[in-house]
Design an enzyme around this catalytic site. Structure first.
Site, PDB file in Angstrom:
ATOM      1  N   ASP A   1       0.615  -1.095   0.306  1.00 35.25           N
ATOM      2  CA  ASP A   1      -0.022  -0.112  -0.363  1.00 35.25           C
ATOM      3  C   ASP A   1       0.847   1.536   0.523  1.00 35.25           C
ATOM      4  OD1 ASP A   1       1.399   0.020   2.418  1.00 35.25           O
ATOM      5  OD2 ASP A   1      -0.842   0.014   3.415  1.00 35.25           O
ATOM      6  N   SER A   2       2.607   1.169   0.029  1.00 39.78           N
ATOM      7  CA  SER A   2       2.844   2.048   0.038  1.00 39.78           C
ATOM      8  C   SER A   2       2.953   3.085  -1.779  1.00 39.78           C
ATOM      9  CB  SER A   2       4.957   1.669   0.010  1.00 39.78           C
ATOM     10  OG  SER A   2       4.892   0.686  -0.225  1.00 39.78           O
TER      11      SER A   2
ATOM     12  N   ASP B   1      -0.927  -6.135  -0.703  1.00 37.91           N
ATOM     13  CA  ASP B   1      -0.989  -5.240   1.216  1.00 37.91           C
ATOM     14  C   ASP B   1      -3.013  -5.662   1.169  1.00 37.91           C
ATOM     15  OD1 ASP B   1      -0.037  -4.748   2.693  1.00 37.91           O
ATOM     16  OD2 ASP B   1       1.250  -3.601   1.941  1.00 37.91           O
TER      17      ASP B   1
ATOM     18  N   LYS C   1      -1.543  -9.347   2.540  1.00 33.39           N
ATOM     19  CA  LYS C   1      -0.071  -9.102   4.264  1.00 33.39           C
ATOM     20  C   LYS C   1      -1.683  -7.938   4.631  1.00 33.39           C
ATOM     21  CE  LYS C   1       3.325  -6.315   3.860  1.00 33.39           C
ATOM     22  NZ  LYS C   1       2.680  -5.045   4.979  1.00 33.39           N
TER      23      LYS C   1
ATOM     24  N   GLU D   1      -1.753  -5.233   8.438  1.00 31.19           N
ATOM     25  CA  GLU D   1      -0.925  -4.829   9.662  1.00 31.19           C
ATOM     26  C   GLU D   1      -1.383  -5.131  10.619  1.00 31.19           C
ATOM     27  OE1 GLU D   1      -0.222  -0.634   8.939  1.00 31.19           O
ATOM     28  OE2 GLU D   1       0.964  -0.942   6.909  1.00 31.19           O
TER      29      GLU D   1
ATOM     30  N   GLU E   1       9.326  -4.222  10.393  1.00 27.48           N
ATOM     31  CA  GLU E   1       9.353  -3.047  10.094  1.00 27.48           C
ATOM     32  C   GLU E   1      10.007  -1.682  11.011  1.00 27.48           C
ATOM     33  OE1 GLU E   1       6.409  -0.952   7.517  1.00 27.48           O
ATOM     34  OE2 GLU E   1       7.808   0.644   6.937  1.00 27.48           O
TER      35      GLU E   1
HETATM   36  O1  KIV Z   1       3.209  -1.196   1.445  1.00 33.63           O
HETATM   37  C1  KIV Z   1       4.895  -1.631   1.939  1.00 33.63           C
HETATM   38  O2  KIV Z   1       5.421  -1.420   0.678  1.00 33.63           O
HETATM   39  C2  KIV Z   1       5.258  -2.010   2.988  1.00 33.63           C
HETATM   40  C3  KIV Z   1       6.399  -2.540   3.096  1.00 33.63           C
HETATM   41  C4  KIV Z   1       7.840  -1.355   3.587  1.00 33.63           C
HETATM   42  C5  KIV Z   1       6.478  -3.627   4.534  1.00 33.63           C
HETATM   43  O3  KIV Z   1       4.126  -2.991   3.603  1.00 33.63           O
END
Ligand code: KIV
Length: 273
Positions: free
Chosen positions: A53-54, A92, A122, A124, A191
């Site tokens: 989600d980056s 994500d 994934k 959080e 992280e």
């Molecule tokens: O969204 C992302 O890029 C991440 C990484 C920083 C692990 O979750």
């Protein structure tokens, strides 16, 4: 220039990652959000690709990861999946698509799996989202956890500083990591936490622990591709190693193109019909 390409062309599965940990073979993971970049890093032999989600930051220019939507993550996931032949692909789950509502979490995860054809998701958090993770796992969807600095909680943390330096937060992280393993997650991302803590977690868990800013004592590493390739030029935390300066190369190349267009050097006689 040396390049690394793996001999083993078989598709990487969640099971293969666990075998890699058992063999002591480190896992390589990078983010990707689009077809062209995903194709290149898959060809290079990366073990796993995270559709992070980056994307909210590096693709859409948002300050945080919070604004990205489930539809947008699915769009990025589909683009990546069209390119990838070998790597394991994780997508994500975006902010608001799984917290506090296990049924909503299941619906979001099913949409990701059905529409992108990715391998797993994934999300959080630890004990706070246990029910959501269990619900997703109950549908046979593999889940990777994410603890430590969890950017979707940036408004609670208030900074992107190293997490779990104090004992209470460190102990909660260790207990959350064990809980994620016990309920059936296949891996955990840690992280920006102290390396000694990350090493301890990797030593105590049987599932792979992938670190970002968590030192070398874990089972694998993940970086945001735009950071390690120098596309995101303004971001240089201590944990980041730059493998290229593509941002500078793009600026220089585009500058040369502009010069050639203005001076009428481009196109020349051979570059026309
Ligand atoms: O969204 C992302 O890029 C991440 C990484 C920083 C692990 O979750």
């Amino acid at each position: 220039m040396s390049t690394y390409t793996v001999e083993d062309k078989r598709k990487v599965t969640t099971h293969r990652l666990i075998e890699m940990k058992q063999r002591g073979e480190k896992i390589s993971m990078l983010t990707a959000y689009d077809y062209s970049m995903a194709k290149l890093i898959d060809q290079a032999g990366i073990d796993a690709i995270l559709v992070g989600d980056s994307a909210s930051n590096v693709m859409a220019g948002n300050v945080t990861t919070l604004p990205i939507t489930l539809d947008q993550m699915i769009y990025h996931g589909k683009s990546v999946m069209r390119a990838v032949e070998r790597a394991l692909v994780l997508v994500d789950m975006p902010f608001g698509s799984y917290q506090g509502n296990p049924l909503e979490a299941l619906k979001s995860a099913i949409r990701i799996m059905k529409e992108t054809h990715a391998d797993c998701v994934k999300l959080e958090g630890g004990a706070e989202i246990r029910e959501s993770i269990e619900k997703i796992l109950s549908a046979g969807i593999p889940v990777c956890g994410h603890l430590g600095l969890t950017p979707q909680s940036i408004n609670k943390f208030g900074t992107y500083n190293v997490r779990a330096k104090e004992e209470a937060e460190a102990e909660k992280l260790v207990s959350d990591a064990h809980m994620l393993e016990e309920i059936g997650c296949f891996a955990v991302v840690l992280e920006k936490i102290p390396a000694t803590l990350a090493t301890r977690v990797a030593g105590e868990l049987k599932i792979p622990v992938i670190g970002i800013g968590a030192g070398g004592g874990v089972d694998g590493q993940v970086l945001v591709m735009h950071d390690m390739l120098g596309i995101n030029m303004g971001f240089s935390p201590r944990f980041l190693r730059r493998y290229a300066n593509i941002g500078s190369e793009i600026i220089e190349s585009v500058g040369n193109y502009i010069k050639d267009v203005k001076s009428q050097d481009f196109p020349n006689e051979k570059e026309q019909y």
